[in-house]
Design a protein around this motif. Structure first.
Motif, short mmCIF file in Angstrom:
data_model
loop_
_atom_site.label_atom_id
_atom_site.label_comp_id
_atom_site.label_asym_id
_atom_site.label_seq_id
_atom_site.Cartn_x
_atom_site.Cartn_y
_atom_site.Cartn_z
N ALA A 1 92.53 68.27 -20.83
CA ALA A 1 92.83 67.24 -19.82
C ALA A 1 93.74 66.15 -20.38
O ALA A 1 94.36 65.41 -19.62
CB ALA A 1 91.54 66.65 -19.28
N THR B 1 92.54 63.42 -26.06
CA THR B 1 92.95 63.03 -27.42
C THR B 1 94.33 62.37 -27.40
O THR B 1 94.55 61.32 -28.02
CB THR B 1 92.92 64.25 -28.36
N ALA C 1 94.80 63.42 -14.10
CA ALA C 1 95.35 63.86 -15.39
C ALA C 1 96.46 64.89 -15.23
O ALA C 1 97.03 65.35 -16.22
CB ALA C 1 94.24 64.42 -16.27
N ARG D 1 98.80 74.30 -19.77
CA ARG D 1 98.92 73.58 -21.05
C ARG D 1 98.58 74.46 -22.25
O ARG D 1 98.38 73.96 -23.35
CB ARG D 1 98.04 72.33 -21.04
N ILE E 1 102.49 62.51 -19.01
CA ILE E 1 101.76 61.74 -20.03
C ILE E 1 101.93 60.23 -19.85
O ILE E 1 100.97 59.47 -19.94
CB ILE E 1 102.18 62.20 -21.45
N VAL F 1 99.92 58.92 -16.71
CA VAL F 1 98.48 58.90 -17.02
C VAL F 1 98.20 57.68 -17.91
O VAL F 1 97.25 56.92 -17.67
CB VAL F 1 98.03 60.20 -17.72
P1 ADP Z 1 92.07 67.26 -24.75
O1 ADP Z 1 91.84 66.37 -25.93
O2 ADP Z 1 91.54 66.67 -23.46
O3 ADP Z 1 91.56 68.66 -24.95
P2 ADP Z 1 94.87 67.08 -25.52
O4 ADP Z 1 95.21 65.64 -25.54
O5 ADP Z 1 94.61 67.74 -26.84
O6 ADP Z 1 93.65 67.37 -24.52
O7 ADP Z 1 96.04 67.82 -24.75
C1 ADP Z 1 96.03 69.25 -24.60
C2 ADP Z 1 97.48 69.78 -24.56
O8 ADP Z 1 98.12 69.35 -23.37
C3 ADP Z 1 98.35 69.26 -25.70
O9 ADP Z 1 99.26 70.27 -26.05
C4 ADP Z 1 99.06 68.08 -25.09
O10 ADP Z 1 100.30 67.83 -25.70
C5 ADP Z 1 99.25 68.53 -23.66
N1 ADP Z 1 99.20 67.42 -22.68
C6 ADP Z 1 98.43 66.30 -22.74
N2 ADP Z 1 98.63 65.53 -21.67
C7 ADP Z 1 99.54 66.16 -20.88
C8 ADP Z 1 100.16 65.87 -19.61
N3 ADP Z 1 99.86 64.75 -18.93
N4 ADP Z 1 101.03 66.75 -19.12
C9 ADP Z 1 101.33 67.89 -19.79
N5 ADP Z 1 100.80 68.23 -20.99
C10 ADP Z 1 99.91 67.39 -21.53
#
Ligand code: ADP
Ligand code: 2DT
Ligand code: MG
Length: 215
Positions: free
Chosen positions: A20, A23, A183, A146, A187, A190
């Motif tokens: 989502a 991190t 979400a 993703r 990026i 958000v």
């Molecule tokens: P989580 O910690 O919730 O599992 P992450 O922050 O690790 O998620 O993000 C998962 C993947 O999605 C990463 O490769 C990140 O770069 C990508 N990502 C994060 N936010 C977005 C967004 N708003 N749109 C597209 N891709 C995203």
């Protein structure tokens, strides 16, 4: 809260399903807060660096098996062991931005057969109560764009769907300041939403005592 003690930091939690953006957004929020002159630090649960955290890490990596109740209590213990440090930092005026908290604890264990929500909540009753919990809402189809699931335990679509349902049950609790974030936005957008909610929570928390979760 006495004037002498100064203003406390806020406890801000990000929750949501796999991929989502929790991190990513925790780091961006901490960076933005610091750049605007507000002391802030990131934390994450599980914290795999402690002795308890190493047991959890091995379990998540499928390098060990632990009985389901046992691992639930270890996740909770991994939060409790950080409480003295969390309270100290909050009292020093540092805002804590936390990647997952007790809500993940309850959502994941209660997604297993035979676990009631109230049993899962009990070990975390009395933890420092977040001033704000943001739920990063993302449907499974968007999450799939993703990338694939990782290799860790719980990273399957069937399990994540049940986890999402458990989060929805937890979000009905009006005693917690839940904010749902879209979400699926890019990026930066958000991040803007998260920053706005966070600044509001930081301002409000300054004049309020830290609460106790679910008690
Ligand atoms: P989580 O910690 O919730 O599992 P992450 O922050 O690790 O998620 O993000 C998962 C993947 O999605 C990463 O490769 C990140 O770069 C990508 N990502 C994060 N936010 C977005 C967004 N708003 N749109 C597209 N891709 C995203
Ligand atoms: P990440 O490190 O990628 O966030 O994955 N979990 C987490 C639980 O089952 N119980 C908990 O109390 C917490 C905090 C969610 C960590 C995995 O651990 C799960 C995914
Ligand atoms: Mg993550």
């Amino acid at each position: 809260w006495s004037e002498m003690a100064g203003k406390r930091g806020a406890l801000i939690v990000l929750e949501g399903v796999d991929r989502a953006g929790k991190t990513t957004q925790c780091s961006k929020l901490v960076q933005a807060l610091q750049q605007s002159g507000r002391p802030a630090e990131m934390m994450r649960f599980p914290d795999r660096t402690t002795t308890i955290g190493q047991l959890i890490g091995a379990y998540l990596e499928n390098k060990s098996d632990l009985e389901d109740h046992t691992v639930h209590l270890l996740f909770s213990a991994n939060r409790w062991e950080m409480v003295p440090l969390m309270k100290k930092k909050l009292e020093q005026g540092i805002t804590l931005v936390v990647d997952r908290y007790a809500f993940s604890g309850v959502a994941f264990t209660s997604a297993k057969p035979g676990f009631r929500l109230d049993w899962c909540m009990q070990p975390d009753v009395g933890l420092p109560k977040p001033d704000l919990v943001m739920f990063l809402q993302l449907n499974p189809a968007e999450a799939a764009l993703r990338g694939q699931f990782g290799q860790e335990r719980y990273e399957t679509s069937v399990f994540q769907r049940t986890v999402q349902q458990r989060f929805e049950q937890l979000m009905k609790d009006q005693t917690v300041n839940w904010q749902v974030i879209d979400a699926a936005q890019n990026i930066e957008n958000v991040h803007k939403d998260i920053t706005a909610h966070s600044l509001n929570a930081i301002n409000k928390a300054q004049n309020l005592p830290l609460g106790e979760l679910w008690s």
